[in-house]
Design an enzyme around this catalytic site. Structure first.
Site, PDB file in Angstrom:
ATOM      1  N   GLY A   1      12.573  24.646 -20.412  1.00  0.00           N
ATOM      2  CA  GLY A   1      11.573  24.977 -21.425  1.00  0.00           C
ATOM      3  C   GLY A   1      10.427  23.983 -21.537  1.00  0.00           C
ATOM      4  O   GLY A   1       9.420  24.253 -22.190  1.00  0.00           O
ATOM      5  N   VAL A   2      10.568  22.823 -20.883  1.00  0.00           N
ATOM      6  CA  VAL A   2       9.493  21.816 -20.932  1.00  0.00           C
ATOM      7  C   VAL A   2       8.311  22.309 -20.095  1.00  0.00           C
ATOM      8  O   VAL A   2       8.496  22.906 -19.034  1.00  0.00           O
ATOM      9  CB  VAL A   2      10.018  20.455 -20.410  1.00  0.00           C
ATOM     10  CG1 VAL A   2       8.887  19.482 -20.104  1.00  0.00           C
ATOM     11  CG2 VAL A   2      10.985  19.849 -21.431  1.00  0.00           C
TER      12      VAL A   2
ATOM     13  N   PRO B   1       2.085  20.426 -16.352  1.00  0.00           N
ATOM     14  CA  PRO B   1       0.810  20.820 -15.749  1.00  0.00           C
ATOM     15  C   PRO B   1       0.963  20.907 -14.225  1.00  0.00           C
ATOM     16  O   PRO B   1       1.397  19.940 -13.585  1.00  0.00           O
ATOM     17  CB  PRO B   1      -0.145  19.696 -16.163  1.00  0.00           C
ATOM     18  CG  PRO B   1       0.527  19.031 -17.346  1.00  0.00           C
ATOM     19  CD  PRO B   1       1.988  19.146 -17.058  1.00  0.00           C
TER      20      PRO B   1
ATOM     21  N   GLY C   1      -1.011  17.700 -10.554  1.00  0.00           N
ATOM     22  CA  GLY C   1      -0.940  16.315 -11.009  1.00  0.00           C
ATOM     23  C   GLY C   1      -1.620  15.411 -10.008  1.00  0.00           C
ATOM     24  O   GLY C   1      -1.847  15.800  -8.856  1.00  0.00           O
ATOM     25  N   LEU C   2      -1.949  14.204 -10.431  1.00  0.00           N
ATOM     26  CA  LEU C   2      -2.498  13.219  -9.491  1.00  0.00           C
ATOM     27  C   LEU C   2      -1.344  12.441  -8.868  1.00  0.00           C
ATOM     28  O   LEU C   2      -0.534  11.856  -9.587  1.00  0.00           O
ATOM     29  CB  LEU C   2      -3.428  12.234 -10.222  1.00  0.00           C
ATOM     30  CG  LEU C   2      -4.019  11.147  -9.303  1.00  0.00           C
ATOM     31  CD1 LEU C   2      -5.140  11.726  -8.426  1.00  0.00           C
ATOM     32  CD2 LEU C   2      -4.538   9.943 -10.093  1.00  0.00           C
ATOM     33  N   GLY C   3      -1.286  12.423  -7.533  1.00  0.00           N
ATOM     34  CA  GLY C   3      -0.313  11.592  -6.824  1.00  0.00           C
ATOM     35  C   GLY C   3      -0.905  10.209  -6.587  1.00  0.00           C
ATOM     36  O   GLY C   3      -2.123  10.072  -6.397  1.00  0.00           O
TER      37      GLY C   3
ATOM     38  N   ASP D   1       1.909  11.654 -10.981  1.00  0.00           N
ATOM     39  CA  ASP D   1       3.167  11.482 -10.249  1.00  0.00           C
ATOM     40  C   ASP D   1       3.183  10.114  -9.581  1.00  0.00           C
ATOM     41  O   ASP D   1       2.398   9.849  -8.675  1.00  0.00           O
ATOM     42  CB  ASP D   1       3.317  12.553  -9.160  1.00  0.00           C
ATOM     43  CG  ASP D   1       4.574  12.316  -8.336  1.00  0.00           C
ATOM     44  OD1 ASP D   1       5.677  12.532  -8.874  1.00  0.00           O
ATOM     45  OD2 ASP D   1       4.466  11.857  -7.175  1.00  0.00           O
TER      46      ASP D   1
ATOM     47  N   TYR E   1       6.449   2.924  -5.379  1.00  0.00           N
ATOM     48  CA  TYR E   1       5.014   2.833  -5.056  1.00  0.00           C
ATOM     49  C   TYR E   1       4.393   1.513  -5.521  1.00  0.00           C
ATOM     50  O   TYR E   1       3.264   1.186  -5.148  1.00  0.00           O
ATOM     51  CB  TYR E   1       4.211   3.998  -5.677  1.00  0.00           C
ATOM     52  CG  TYR E   1       4.604   5.380  -5.195  1.00  0.00           C
ATOM     53  CD1 TYR E   1       5.434   5.556  -4.101  1.00  0.00           C
ATOM     54  CD2 TYR E   1       4.128   6.506  -5.845  1.00  0.00           C
ATOM     55  CE1 TYR E   1       5.796   6.835  -3.690  1.00  0.00           C
ATOM     56  CE2 TYR E   1       4.477   7.784  -5.435  1.00  0.00           C
ATOM     57  CZ  TYR E   1       5.321   7.937  -4.355  1.00  0.00           C
ATOM     58  OH  TYR E   1       5.680   9.195  -3.944  1.00  0.00           O
TER      59      TYR E   1
ATOM     60  N   LYS F   1       9.965   8.227 -10.139  1.00  0.00           N
ATOM     61  CA  LYS F   1      11.142   8.438  -9.270  1.00  0.00           C
ATOM     62  C   LYS F   1      11.963   7.166  -9.175  1.00  0.00           C
ATOM     63  O   LYS F   1      11.403   6.072  -9.074  1.00  0.00           O
ATOM     64  CB  LYS F   1      10.683   8.830  -7.851  1.00  0.00           C
ATOM     65  CG  LYS F   1       9.586   9.878  -7.813  1.00  0.00           C
ATOM     66  CD  LYS F   1       9.196  10.283  -6.395  1.00  0.00           C
ATOM     67  CE  LYS F   1       7.964  11.172  -6.416  1.00  0.00           C
ATOM     68  NZ  LYS F   1       6.680  10.450  -6.551  1.00  0.00           N
TER      69      LYS F   1
ATOM     70  N   HIS G   1      14.359   9.918  -5.821  1.00  0.00           N
ATOM     71  CA  HIS G   1      13.307   9.961  -4.786  1.00  0.00           C
ATOM     72  C   HIS G   1      13.805  10.569  -3.469  1.00  0.00           C
ATOM     73  O   HIS G   1      13.037  11.217  -2.750  1.00  0.00           O
ATOM     74  CB  HIS G   1      12.808   8.529  -4.548  1.00  0.00           C
ATOM     75  CG  HIS G   1      11.430   8.436  -4.003  1.00  0.00           C
ATOM     76  ND1 HIS G   1      10.524   7.475  -4.398  1.00  0.00           N
ATOM     77  CD2 HIS G   1      10.766   9.177  -3.089  1.00  0.00           C
ATOM     78  CE1 HIS G   1       9.387   7.638  -3.749  1.00  0.00           C
ATOM     79  NE2 HIS G   1       9.502   8.672  -2.942  1.00  0.00           N
TER      80      HIS G   1
HETATM   81  P1  NDP Z   1      -2.071  14.516   0.080  1.00  0.00           P
HETATM   82  O1  NDP Z   1      -1.807  15.831   0.704  1.00  0.00           O
HETATM   83  O2  NDP Z   1      -2.266  14.433  -1.376  1.00  0.00           O
HETATM   84  O3  NDP Z   1      -3.328  13.895   0.831  1.00  0.00           O
HETATM   85  C1  NDP Z   1      -3.834  12.633   0.498  1.00  0.00           C
HETATM   86  C2  NDP Z   1      -4.756  12.184   1.623  1.00  0.00           C
HETATM   87  O4  NDP Z   1      -5.866  13.062   1.743  1.00  0.00           O
HETATM   88  C3  NDP Z   1      -5.341  10.820   1.362  1.00  0.00           C
HETATM   89  O5  NDP Z   1      -5.521  10.203   2.617  1.00  0.00           O
HETATM   90  C4  NDP Z   1      -6.688  11.131   0.686  1.00  0.00           C
HETATM   91  O6  NDP Z   1      -7.597  10.077   0.971  1.00  0.00           O
HETATM   92  C5  NDP Z   1      -7.091  12.430   1.353  1.00  0.00           C
HETATM   93  N1  NDP Z   1      -7.781  13.372   0.475  1.00  0.00           N
HETATM   94  C6  NDP Z   1      -7.544  13.606  -0.850  1.00  0.00           C
HETATM   95  N2  NDP Z   1      -8.297  14.595  -1.319  1.00  0.00           N
HETATM   96  C7  NDP Z   1      -9.048  15.036  -0.278  1.00  0.00           C
HETATM   97  C8  NDP Z   1     -10.011  16.033  -0.147  1.00  0.00           C
HETATM   98  N3  NDP Z   1     -10.349  16.811  -1.177  1.00  0.00           N
HETATM   99  N4  NDP Z   1     -10.592  16.215   1.068  1.00  0.00           N
HETATM  100  C9  NDP Z   1     -10.230  15.433   2.126  1.00  0.00           C
HETATM  101  N5  NDP Z   1      -9.314  14.462   2.049  1.00  0.00           N
HETATM  102  C10 NDP Z   1      -8.715  14.265   0.864  1.00  0.00           C
HETATM  103  O7  NDP Z   1      -0.898  13.554   0.586  1.00  0.00           O
HETATM  104  P2  NDP Z   1       0.077  12.478  -0.073  1.00  0.00           P
HETATM  105  O8  NDP Z   1       1.064  12.176   0.975  1.00  0.00           O
HETATM  106  O9  NDP Z   1      -0.616  11.382  -0.717  1.00  0.00           O
HETATM  107  O10 NDP Z   1       0.873  13.303  -1.171  1.00  0.00           O
HETATM  108  C11 NDP Z   1       0.431  13.443  -2.504  1.00  0.00           C
HETATM  109  C12 NDP Z   1       1.405  12.818  -3.454  1.00  0.00           C
HETATM  110  O11 NDP Z   1       2.720  13.329  -3.257  1.00  0.00           O
HETATM  111  C13 NDP Z   1       1.608  11.317  -3.286  1.00  0.00           C
HETATM  112  O12 NDP Z   1       0.525  10.560  -3.760  1.00  0.00           O
HETATM  113  C14 NDP Z   1       2.880  11.111  -4.042  1.00  0.00           C
HETATM  114  O13 NDP Z   1       2.627  11.138  -5.438  1.00  0.00           O
HETATM  115  C15 NDP Z   1       3.680  12.325  -3.604  1.00  0.00           C
HETATM  116  N6  NDP Z   1       4.516  12.041  -2.416  1.00  0.00           N
HETATM  117  C16 NDP Z   1       5.875  12.084  -2.586  1.00  0.00           C
HETATM  118  C17 NDP Z   1       6.727  11.840  -1.550  1.00  0.00           C
HETATM  119  C18 NDP Z   1       8.182  11.899  -1.772  1.00  0.00           C
HETATM  120  O14 NDP Z   1       8.946  11.477  -0.892  1.00  0.00           O
HETATM  121  N7  NDP Z   1       8.631  12.412  -2.887  1.00  0.00           N
HETATM  122  C19 NDP Z   1       6.228  11.504  -0.195  1.00  0.00           C
HETATM  123  C20 NDP Z   1       4.786  11.500  -0.094  1.00  0.00           C
HETATM  124  C21 NDP Z   1       3.984  11.785  -1.164  1.00  0.00           C
HETATM  125  P3  NDP Z   1      -8.445   9.304  -0.190  1.00  0.00           P
HETATM  126  O15 NDP Z   1      -7.466   8.694  -1.149  1.00  0.00           O
HETATM  127  O16 NDP Z   1      -9.190   8.300   0.616  1.00  0.00           O
HETATM  128  O17 NDP Z   1      -9.315  10.358  -0.803  1.00  0.00           O
END
Ligand code: NDP
Length: 293
Positions: free
Chosen positions: A11-12, A15, A18-20, A45, A50, A75, A108
């Site tokens: 029920g929570v 959004p 999110g910003l990773g 996130d 990290y 995580k 994680h």
């Molecule tokens: P993403 O798919 O979010 O891609 C991020 C990469 O793309 C960065 O290099 C960024 O560079 C670039 N980028 C971002 N926006 C754009 C755009 N609009 N056009 C072109 N390039 C872009 O990959 P992530 O691996 O970072 O995954 C997102 C999030 O998922 C992570 O930040 C984390 O929170 C989570 N994650 C979780 C994992 C897990 O094991 N649970 C493993 C990996 C990720 P720049 O910053 O220079 O813009």
């Protein structure tokens, strides 16, 4: 913006976008988080592993928003698995973030070589949920067999499984298992970042199909991918440190992909993982300690 809200199995409300902040250096994290919240994001996130939870907390406070307006997900790292260790892992993360309660706390990775510790860690999450320290609990990188074992050995069905999921790696069988159990699929590397930074030669941002669909809507490939996640009911947590891209990745609520366009993105699946095989993560090779708060 009701489209950005997903109701979890308890029920929570979460959004969807999110910003990773994986690989976001601590010194850039506060600004990235504050920028995202300024641009309309309400979900961040992060992860103990990290090394930037403190700066995520700073960014949230810098935004001036009430704590209750921002959904914080973090995580527990594998070196903090085990019942007491995971309770302490929560305390470390909450302390660094500067909050009493987390919105979503997830494991994680499955530690398949020490599944006993993984189960104990999840039982600690169940306790934190019962105690009101976290509003929802879940997992990440749990493959079908491992998720099935977790479901058999624990009580609370995870609210989410955060997995590698972008057009080139869609894990459809795992998504179907999530649907069966009302577990939200949350996409990491949702715009295929890992297809670039992991040294792959096929960048999602250069994909002709995504470029072509985007051109029809005046949108970028990243926006098409995020729209695809939303329309297929997933949460997605794109990462960027650049304000313009953070804005671009949230500007996805003013267009619709057609059924044919969704099918064209679905058809890009290569079934090839870019990230590490979840089974390859062990305490020996990835067991670094998480510092105290
Ligand atoms: P993403 O798919 O979010 O891609 C991020 C990469 O793309 C960065 O290099 C960024 O560079 C670039 N980028 C971002 N926006 C754009 C755009 N609009 N056009 C072109 N390039 C872009 O990959 P992530 O691996 O970072 O995954 C997102 C999030 O998922 C992570 O930040 C984390 O929170 C989570 N994650 C979780 C994992 C897990 O094991 N649970 C493993 C990996 C990720 P720049 O910053 O220079 O813009």
């Amino acid at each position: 913006m009701t489209e950005n809200i997903i109701t979890l199995n308890n029920g929570v409300q979460l959004p969807a976008i999110g910003l990773g902040v994986f690989q976001t250096p601590p010194e850039e994290t506060t600004t990235a988080v504050a920028d995202a919240l300024d641009l309309g994001y309400r979900h961040i996130d992060t992860a103990a592993a990290y090394g930037n939870e403190r700066e995520v907390g700073d960014g949230i406070r810098r935004s001036g928003l009430d704590r209750a307006e921002v959904f914080i997900e973090t995580k527990i790292w594998i070196s903090d698995y085990g019942y007491d260790a995971t309770l302490h892992g929560f305390a470390k993360s909450a302390g660094k973030l500067g909050v009493d309660q987390l919105d979503l706390l997830i494991l994680h990775q499955p530690l398949t070589s020490r599944f006993d510790l993984t189960i104990e860690a999840y039982r600690a999450l169940e306790q934190l949920l019962a105690d009101g320290k976290v509003r929802a609990i879940g997992v990440s990188n749990f493959m079908p067999e491992v998720l099935t074992r977790l479901l058999a050995e624990t009580t609370v069905v995870p609210a989410v499984n955060q997995i590698e999921l972008h057009p080139y790696f869609q894990q459809k069988q795992l998504q179907a298992l999530h649907d069966e159990h009302n577990i939200l699929t949350q996409a990491w590397s949702p715009i295929g970042g890992i297809t670039s930074y992991a040294g792959g030669d096929k960048r999602s941002f250069d994909d002709p199909t995504l470029i072509d669909i985007g051109a029809r809507h005046g949108k970028t490939p990243a926006q098409v991918m995020l729209r695809w996640h939303i329309q297929e009911g997933r949460s997605a947590i794109p990462k960027s440190t650049k304000r313009t891209r953070i804005a671009e990745n949230f500007n996805v609520f003013d267009f619709q992909l057609s059924p044919d366009e969704l099918a064209a993105v679905d058809a890009l699946d290569t079934d090839v993982r870019s990230g590490p095989e979840p089974d390859s993560i062990t305490l020996d090779n990835y067991g670094m300690a998480i510092p105290e708060a």
